[in-house]
Design a protein around this motif. Structure first.
Motif, PDB file in Angstrom:
ATOM      1  N   UNK A 154       0.821  -1.199   0.000  1.00  0.00           N
ATOM      2  CA  UNK A 154       0.000   0.000   0.000  1.00  0.00           C
ATOM      3  C   UNK A 154       0.862   1.258   0.000  1.00  0.00           C
ATOM      4  N   UNK A 155       0.348   2.281  -0.632  1.00  0.00           N
ATOM      5  CA  UNK A 155       1.005   3.585  -0.628  1.00  0.00           C
ATOM      6  C   UNK A 155       0.641   4.354   0.637  1.00  0.00           C
ATOM      7  N   UNK A 156       1.347   5.434   0.876  1.00  0.00           N
ATOM      8  CA  UNK A 156       1.029   6.309   2.011  1.00  0.00           C
ATOM      9  C   UNK A 156      -0.416   6.774   1.899  1.00  0.00           C
ATOM     10  N   UNK A 157      -0.842   7.120   0.696  1.00  0.00           N
ATOM     11  CA  UNK A 157      -2.207   7.597   0.487  1.00  0.00           C
ATOM     12  C   UNK A 157      -3.230   6.530   0.851  1.00  0.00           C
ATOM     13  N   UNK A 158      -2.984   5.274   0.479  1.00  0.00           N
ATOM     14  CA  UNK A 158      -3.925   4.198   0.803  1.00  0.00           C
ATOM     15  C   UNK A 158      -4.060   4.004   2.309  1.00  0.00           C
ATOM     16  N   UNK A 159      -2.951   4.130   3.045  1.00  0.00           N
ATOM     17  CA  UNK A 159      -3.021   4.021   4.503  1.00  0.00           C
ATOM     18  C   UNK A 159      -3.793   5.197   5.102  1.00  0.00           C
ATOM     19  N   UNK A 160      -3.617   6.375   4.556  1.00  0.00           N
ATOM     20  CA  UNK A 160      -4.355   7.540   5.029  1.00  0.00           C
ATOM     21  C   UNK A 160      -5.856   7.352   4.829  1.00  0.00           C
ATOM     22  N   UNK A 161      -6.224   6.849   3.657  1.00  0.00           N
ATOM     23  CA  UNK A 161      -7.637   6.603   3.365  1.00  0.00           C
ATOM     24  C   UNK A 161      -8.208   5.537   4.297  1.00  0.00           C
ATOM     25  N   UNK A 162      -7.436   4.483   4.558  1.00  0.00           N
ATOM     26  CA  UNK A 162      -7.891   3.415   5.456  1.00  0.00           C
ATOM     27  C   UNK A 162      -8.183   3.957   6.850  1.00  0.00           C
ATOM     28  N   UNK A 163      -7.330   4.869   7.322  1.00  0.00           N
ATOM     29  CA  UNK A 163      -7.564   5.497   8.632  1.00  0.00           C
ATOM     30  C   UNK A 163      -8.826   6.356   8.579  1.00  0.00           C
ATOM     31  N   UNK A 164      -8.991   7.134   7.527  1.00  0.00           N
ATOM     32  CA  UNK A 164     -10.150   8.009   7.389  1.00  0.00           C
ATOM     33  C   UNK A 164     -11.442   7.196   7.308  1.00  0.00           C
ATOM     34  N   UNK A 165     -11.384   6.022   6.683  1.00  0.00           N
ATOM     35  CA  UNK A 165     -12.560   5.170   6.546  1.00  0.00           C
ATOM     36  C   UNK A 165     -12.765   4.242   7.748  1.00  0.00           C
ATOM     37  N   UNK A 166     -11.932   4.398   8.779  1.00  0.00           N
ATOM     38  CA  UNK A 166     -12.025   3.610  10.024  1.00  0.00           C
ATOM     39  C   UNK A 166     -11.755   2.124   9.797  1.00  0.00           C
ATOM     40  N   UNK A 167     -11.030   1.794   8.736  1.00  0.00           N
ATOM     41  CA  UNK A 167     -10.579   0.420   8.551  1.00  0.00           C
ATOM     42  C   UNK A 167      -9.428   0.107   9.499  1.00  0.00           C
ATOM     43  N   UNK A 168      -8.639   1.131   9.796  1.00  0.00           N
ATOM     44  CA  UNK A 168      -7.450   1.003  10.634  1.00  0.00           C
ATOM     45  C   UNK A 168      -7.452   2.127  11.656  1.00  0.00           C
ATOM     46  N   UNK A 169      -6.871   1.860  12.829  1.00  0.00           N
ATOM     47  CA  UNK A 169      -6.824   2.930  13.836  1.00  0.00           C
ATOM     48  C   UNK A 169      -5.588   3.811  13.677  1.00  0.00           C
ATOM     49  N   UNK A 170      -4.724   3.491  12.719  1.00  0.00           N
ATOM     50  CA  UNK A 170      -3.526   4.295  12.483  1.00  0.00           C
ATOM     51  C   UNK A 170      -3.252   4.408  10.990  1.00  0.00           C
ATOM     52  N   UNK A 171      -2.601   5.509  10.631  1.00  0.00           N
ATOM     53  CA  UNK A 171      -2.320   5.758   9.224  1.00  0.00           C
ATOM     54  C   UNK A 171      -0.840   5.677   8.895  1.00  0.00           C
ATOM     55  N   UNK A 172      -0.006   5.354   9.892  1.00  0.00           N
ATOM     56  CA  UNK A 172       1.437   5.456   9.680  1.00  0.00           C
ATOM     57  C   UNK A 172       2.211   4.149   9.923  1.00  0.00           C
ATOM     58  N   UNK A 173       1.643   2.981   9.626  1.00  0.00           N
ATOM     59  CA  UNK A 173       2.435   1.762   9.836  1.00  0.00           C
ATOM     60  C   UNK A 173       3.656   1.675   8.939  1.00  0.00           C
ATOM     61  N   UNK A 174       3.684   2.473   7.890  1.00  0.00           N
ATOM     62  CA  UNK A 174       4.808   2.500   6.951  1.00  0.00           C
ATOM     63  C   UNK A 174       5.965   3.354   7.448  1.00  0.00           C
ATOM     64  N   UNK A 175       5.718   4.223   8.436  1.00  0.00           N
ATOM     65  CA  UNK A 175       6.717   5.201   8.864  1.00  0.00           C
ATOM     66  C   UNK A 175       7.779   4.555   9.752  1.00  0.00           C
ATOM     67  N   UNK A 176       9.057   4.802   9.445  1.00  0.00           N
ATOM     68  CA  UNK A 176      10.164   4.291  10.252  1.00  0.00           C
ATOM     69  C   UNK A 176      10.985   5.475  10.773  1.00  0.00           C
ATOM     70  N   UNK A 177      11.172   5.500  12.084  1.00  0.00           N
ATOM     71  CA  UNK A 177      11.950   6.558  12.728  1.00  0.00           C
ATOM     72  C   UNK A 177      13.006   5.932  13.620  1.00  0.00           C
TER      73      UNK A 177
END
Length: 275
Positions: A144-167
């Motif tokens: 998934x792209x960053x945008x797809x994760x953002x949409x998933x969070x907005x649609x309440x499919x996921x409780x977070x939008x940043x599983x791709x982020x590494x710090x």
């Protein structure tokens, strides 16, 4: 260093299949040895058949460790699997928690003597979980792209939008070094020598509840501190109905005994399986 991934499961082969698909997609440095052991808390034969089918095409050693179904005994089957593991470092993962492609390598990079890793979860909704489990290509969520994760969070499919982020976070990872409350055994990394030193999970905790907190407290008492795994080793937690919590109050009382005591070793634990 060799890493042993210990995946706990019980009668949910569709979820386990997605977890194994995630593990099969791991991108691991050639110098990092790893293996996977399925810690099966008494599942029926369909789980064994699933594991056997994966063993024929899995990228590393995949073992099936089973015991009889006598109720919720996650601590016991984790101990049994740990006794059969050959790794220097143990990573505990639940059979409904799908790892990202860098999961193994990130755990390897975070591993540090004197510390154990408290990983985190991204929670999926019930409806989205069912959708994923009904799709043969569900593991494509890893791409998934960053945008797809953002949409998933907005649609309440996921409780977070940043599983791709590494710090890196560096010192920030050690700020909550004694917060045992943040430790969950669904995503936990620990040196095997430290696991053995406290005799693993305490099997006196019967049924669901607080055996992971007891484990975390005893590790801290042994002198092993908590390193925060956020933005490094997230897992995608598939929705499931709550486990039977009839033993939760009893187990909380056992945890309070641990908190008020000075012991480090589990009364019944890892050493029960050495023979």
């Amino acid at each position: 260093m060799k890493i042993s991934i210990i995946v706990t499961t019980y009668n949910r082969p569709t979820a386990l299949n997605l977890v194994l698909a995630g593990l099969a997609k791991q991108v691991v440095n050639p110098q990092t040895e790893w293996e996977v052991l399925i810690a099966d808390d008494g599942s029926k034969n369909d789980t064994a058949q699933l594991i056997a089918s994966w063993q024929q095409r899995f990228p590393t050693q995949l073992a099936h460790v089973w015991h009889e179904d006598l109720g919720f005994r996650a601590g016991a089957i984790r101990n049994r699997a740990a006794a059969q593991s050959s790794g220097d470092y143990l990573v505990f993962l639940d059979g409904d928690c799908v790892p990202m492609p860098d999961f193994v390598q990130q755990h390897a990079q975070l591993a540090e003597r004197g510390w154990y890793i408290a990983g985190n979860r991204v929670l999926f909704s019930e409806s989205f979980t069912q959708t994923l489990l009904n799709q043969p290509n569900a593991i494509e969520i890893m791409e998934w792209s960053v945008w797809q994760w953002m949409v998933a969070k907005w649609q309440a499919k996921s409780n977070r939008a940043l599983p791709w982020l590494r710090l890196k976070l560096s010192a920030m990872r050690k700020k909550r070094h004694s917060r045992w409350e943040v430790v969950k055994s669904c995503n936990l990394g620990v040196w095997k020598t430290d696991f053995i030193a406290i005799n693993g999970f305490d099997e006196e905790f019967s049924g669901w509840g607080h055996e992971d907190s007891d484990f975390a407290v005893r590790l801290l008492r042994w002198g092993i501190l908590i390193k925060d795994g956020r933005y490094a080793v997230p897992v995608l937690h598939l929705w499931h109905q709550e486990n039977d919590r009839s033993k939760q109050a009893e187990n909380w009382q056992k945890l309070e005994v641990t908190l008020k005591s000075h012991h480090t070793a589990a009364k019944i634990g890892y050493n029960s399986y050495l023979n």
